[in-house]
Design a protein around this motif. Sequence first.
Motif, short mmCIF file in Angstrom:
data_model
loop_
_atom_site.label_atom_id
_atom_site.label_comp_id
_atom_site.label_asym_id
_atom_site.label_seq_id
_atom_site.Cartn_x
_atom_site.Cartn_y
_atom_site.Cartn_z
N GLU A 119 0.83 -1.20 0.00
CA GLU A 119 0.00 0.00 0.00
C GLU A 119 0.87 1.25 0.00
OE1 GLU A 119 0.20 1.96 2.81
OE2 GLU A 119 0.16 0.69 4.58
N GLY A 120 0.40 2.24 -0.76
CA GLY A 120 1.06 3.54 -0.77
C GLY A 120 0.43 4.50 0.21
N TYR A 121 -0.49 3.99 1.01
CA TYR A 121 -1.24 4.78 2.00
C TYR A 121 -0.30 5.55 2.92
CZ TYR A 121 -5.62 5.17 4.80
OH TYR A 121 -6.75 5.59 5.44
N HIS A 122 0.81 4.89 3.29
CA HIS A 122 1.72 5.47 4.27
C HIS A 122 2.78 6.36 3.63
CE1 HIS A 122 3.91 1.91 2.82
NE2 HIS A 122 5.02 2.49 3.24
N MET A 140 -1.73 4.25 -8.10
CA MET A 140 -2.71 3.23 -8.48
C MET A 140 -2.29 1.86 -7.95
SD MET A 140 -5.02 4.84 -10.23
CE MET A 140 -5.88 3.50 -11.06
N VAL A 141 -3.29 1.06 -7.58
CA VAL A 141 -3.07 -0.31 -7.11
C VAL A 141 -3.94 -1.25 -7.94
CG1 VAL A 141 -3.12 -1.88 -5.14
CG2 VAL A 141 -2.66 0.56 -4.78
N GLU A 142 -3.31 -2.28 -8.52
CA GLU A 142 -4.03 -3.24 -9.37
C GLU A 142 -3.76 -4.66 -8.91
OE1 GLU A 142 -3.92 -0.74 -13.61
OE2 GLU A 142 -2.68 -2.54 -13.34
N PRO A 143 -4.72 -5.31 -8.25
CA PRO A 143 -4.55 -6.71 -7.86
C PRO A 143 -4.82 -7.66 -9.05
CG PRO A 143 -6.09 -5.55 -6.41
CD PRO A 143 -5.92 -4.73 -7.65
N ARG A 149 0.22 -5.06 -8.75
CA ARG A 149 1.00 -3.99 -9.35
C ARG A 149 0.59 -2.66 -8.71
NH1 ARG A 149 0.00 -1.10 -15.16
NH2 ARG A 149 1.92 0.15 -15.24
N GLN A 150 1.58 -1.90 -8.28
CA GLN A 150 1.37 -0.53 -7.82
C GLN A 150 2.22 0.38 -8.71
OE1 GLN A 150 1.29 -0.29 -3.21
NE2 GLN A 150 2.63 -2.01 -3.66
N LEU A 174 6.62 8.73 -17.55
CA LEU A 174 7.63 8.16 -16.68
C LEU A 174 6.97 7.73 -15.37
CD1 LEU A 174 10.67 7.77 -17.12
CD2 LEU A 174 11.06 9.82 -15.73
N THR A 175 7.09 6.46 -15.05
CA THR A 175 6.44 5.93 -13.85
C THR A 175 7.41 5.11 -13.02
OG1 THR A 175 5.69 3.87 -14.87
CG2 THR A 175 4.21 5.79 -15.04
N THR A 176 7.04 4.93 -11.78
CA THR A 176 7.66 3.94 -10.91
C THR A 176 6.65 2.83 -10.71
OG1 THR A 176 9.10 5.50 -9.75
CG2 THR A 176 8.50 3.50 -8.60
N ASP A 177 7.06 1.59 -10.96
CA ASP A 177 6.17 0.44 -10.82
C ASP A 177 6.71 -0.51 -9.75
OD1 ASP A 177 5.59 1.65 -13.37
OD2 ASP A 177 4.41 -0.13 -13.85
N TYR A 178 5.82 -0.93 -8.87
CA TYR A 178 6.18 -1.87 -7.82
C TYR A 178 5.35 -3.14 -8.02
CZ TYR A 178 7.90 2.43 -5.63
OH TYR A 178 8.53 3.63 -5.38
N PHE A 179 6.02 -4.27 -8.13
CA PHE A 179 5.34 -5.55 -8.33
C PHE A 179 5.62 -6.46 -7.15
CE2 PHE A 179 6.40 -3.95 -12.59
CZ PHE A 179 5.16 -3.96 -13.20
N TRP A 180 4.54 -6.97 -6.55
CA TRP A 180 4.65 -8.01 -5.53
C TRP A 180 4.08 -9.29 -6.11
CZ3 TRP A 180 0.29 -10.53 -3.50
CH2 TRP A 180 0.56 -11.48 -2.52
N ILE A 181 4.83 -10.40 -5.95
CA ILE A 181 4.41 -11.69 -6.48
C ILE A 181 4.27 -12.65 -5.31
CG2 ILE A 181 4.93 -13.55 -8.07
CD1 ILE A 181 6.66 -10.19 -8.45
N PHE A 182 3.11 -13.27 -5.21
CA PHE A 182 2.82 -14.17 -4.09
C PHE A 182 3.84 -15.31 -4.05
CE2 PHE A 182 0.70 -17.81 -2.13
CZ PHE A 182 0.11 -17.23 -1.02
#
Length: 291
Positions: A119-122, A140-143, A149-150, A174-182
């Motif tokens: 989360e980018g909430y913080h 943006m957050v995309e499950p 993907r954030q 230009l973006t920053t992308d954060y990917f979390w993989i289970f």
Amino acid sequence: MAFTTYAATAPEGCGSRKVFRCGYHGWTYGLDGGLINATEIEGVEDFRPEDFALMPVKTEEWFNLIFVNLNPAASPLRESLGELPRQAEKFDFAGMKLFERRTYDMKCNWKAYVDNYLEGYHLPSVHPGLNRELNFNAYMVEPYAMHVRQFSPIRSAQPGDTTPRRYQDASENLTTDYFWIFPNWMLNCYPDNISLNIVLPLEAERSLAIFEWYLPERDHMSPAAKASVEFSDQIQIEDVGICEKVQKNLHSRSYSRGRFSVKQEKGVHAFHRMYAECMREKSSAEAPECN
């Protein structure tokens, strides 16, 4: 939902060898896994080297990384990654080389760390430096089925703004992308570098985060390369601090679970659903590979 989990683990050693040598009794194996030499085995009747080859494992390559799965029945890696390869292909990871690796010993459960990552909430409260670089209002957050993907546009410098920025000439795309993989690995994709982080549980309230930074080889000797690592390291130190506080406060007698932010915590909610489903399947022995 059946899970095929390509969990990431900590690397040990690096380099190039012509054989594998067991560190215990010195048996040596070829790169194909076949036993070449077994020390002190003379006199053992009917000993056949072919009976003691290394166990084959499933391996696949993607995005400059090698993945290993100990489950011989696991489905292909690309099926597990889903839309991730398409989403990440705009970043030139294939043209980058490992620059540095750091580890962070954290006094928190690994799931608390993943919650925080998702989360980018913080962002405005915990990461003032990063918040200056990203457009929080457009975060943006995309499950997806097995990953989240954030992403956020990078803020360009505004007229009269004297605050130094990492990307002074940021364009609209230009973006920053954060990917979390289970369940436990992440890719942080910036325009000029990519970092891989893996979180490993050590104890119920202790985990290890392993960070690797990748940059174009031509940039390895530049001051900007070290600056990229130090910028990311500061973010990680801030995350470790807040995760350890969260873990401590979970023991508060006044603690009660809260509610998810619809906008900001979709990724956290997705992780909890994946984890709960995984545990249900594991408890019913339907998915023994889900760890």
